[in-house]
Design a protein around this motif. Structure first.
Motif, PDB file in Angstrom:
ATOM      1  N   ASP A  53       5.029   9.313  -4.707  1.00 35.14           N
ATOM      2  CA  ASP A  53       4.266   9.340  -3.457  1.00 35.14           C
ATOM      3  C   ASP A  53       3.927  10.740  -2.961  1.00 35.14           C
ATOM      4  OD1 ASP A  53       2.929   7.831  -1.546  1.00 35.14           O
ATOM      5  OD2 ASP A  53       4.591   7.982  -0.137  1.00 35.14           O
ATOM      6  N   ARG A 113      -2.082   3.449  -5.406  1.00 34.21           N
ATOM      7  CA  ARG A 113      -0.876   3.988  -4.767  1.00 34.21           C
ATOM      8  C   ARG A 113      -0.341   3.024  -3.714  1.00 34.21           C
ATOM      9  NH1 ARG A 113      -0.919   9.958  -3.362  1.00 34.21           N
ATOM     10  NH2 ARG A 113       0.351  10.068  -5.221  1.00 34.21           N
ATOM     11  N   ALA A 150       3.245   1.180  -3.779  1.00 28.70           N
ATOM     12  CA  ALA A 150       4.187   1.319  -2.661  1.00 28.70           C
ATOM     13  C   ALA A 150       4.648  -0.056  -2.180  1.00 28.70           C
ATOM     14  CB  ALA A 150       3.539   2.102  -1.514  1.00 28.70           C
TER      15      ALA A 150
END
Length: 108
Positions: A64, A99, A103
């Motif tokens: 991240d 992403r 997550a």
């Protein structure tokens, strides 16, 4: 020679890594390198390298703290927009969307 080409293509994503330079490094010419690679591995040099670039990009996106611009640079793209376009073409989602999905998957 072709195994060495695969190793280089799977790990060296720099812009300076061109097919003519790779051929010279391996002691052959571009025609022999491209045709032999396709014959042995059933894919083009471009497709093979691109798959590894995109897989590495996905790994970096899972971290991240790595910016999308840094990911783009790490996999050999000079411009983030070019990277985003190539990534979307490969995975069907933008790097940012990937992403976010990563997550969410990590939280469950």
């Amino acid at each position: 020679m072709f195994e060495r080409a695969r190793e280089v293509l799977a790990t060296d994503f720099s812009e300076s890594q061109t097919i003519p330079r790779l051929a010279r490094k391996l002691g052959t010419n571009t025609t022999k390198l491209k045709s032999g690679f396709r014959l042995l591995y059933g894919t083009t040099i471009f497709a093979y390298r691109n798959r590894h670039r995109m897989d590495r990009a996905m790994e970096l996106l899972a971290e991240d703290e790595t910016s999308i611009a840094a990911v783009a640079s790490a996999v050999g793209f000079r411009h983030q927009a070019s990277f985003t376009s190539a990534f979307r073409g490969h995975f069907g989602v933008t790097p940012n969307q990937a992403r976010q999905k990563l997550a969410r998957a990590g939280k469950t």
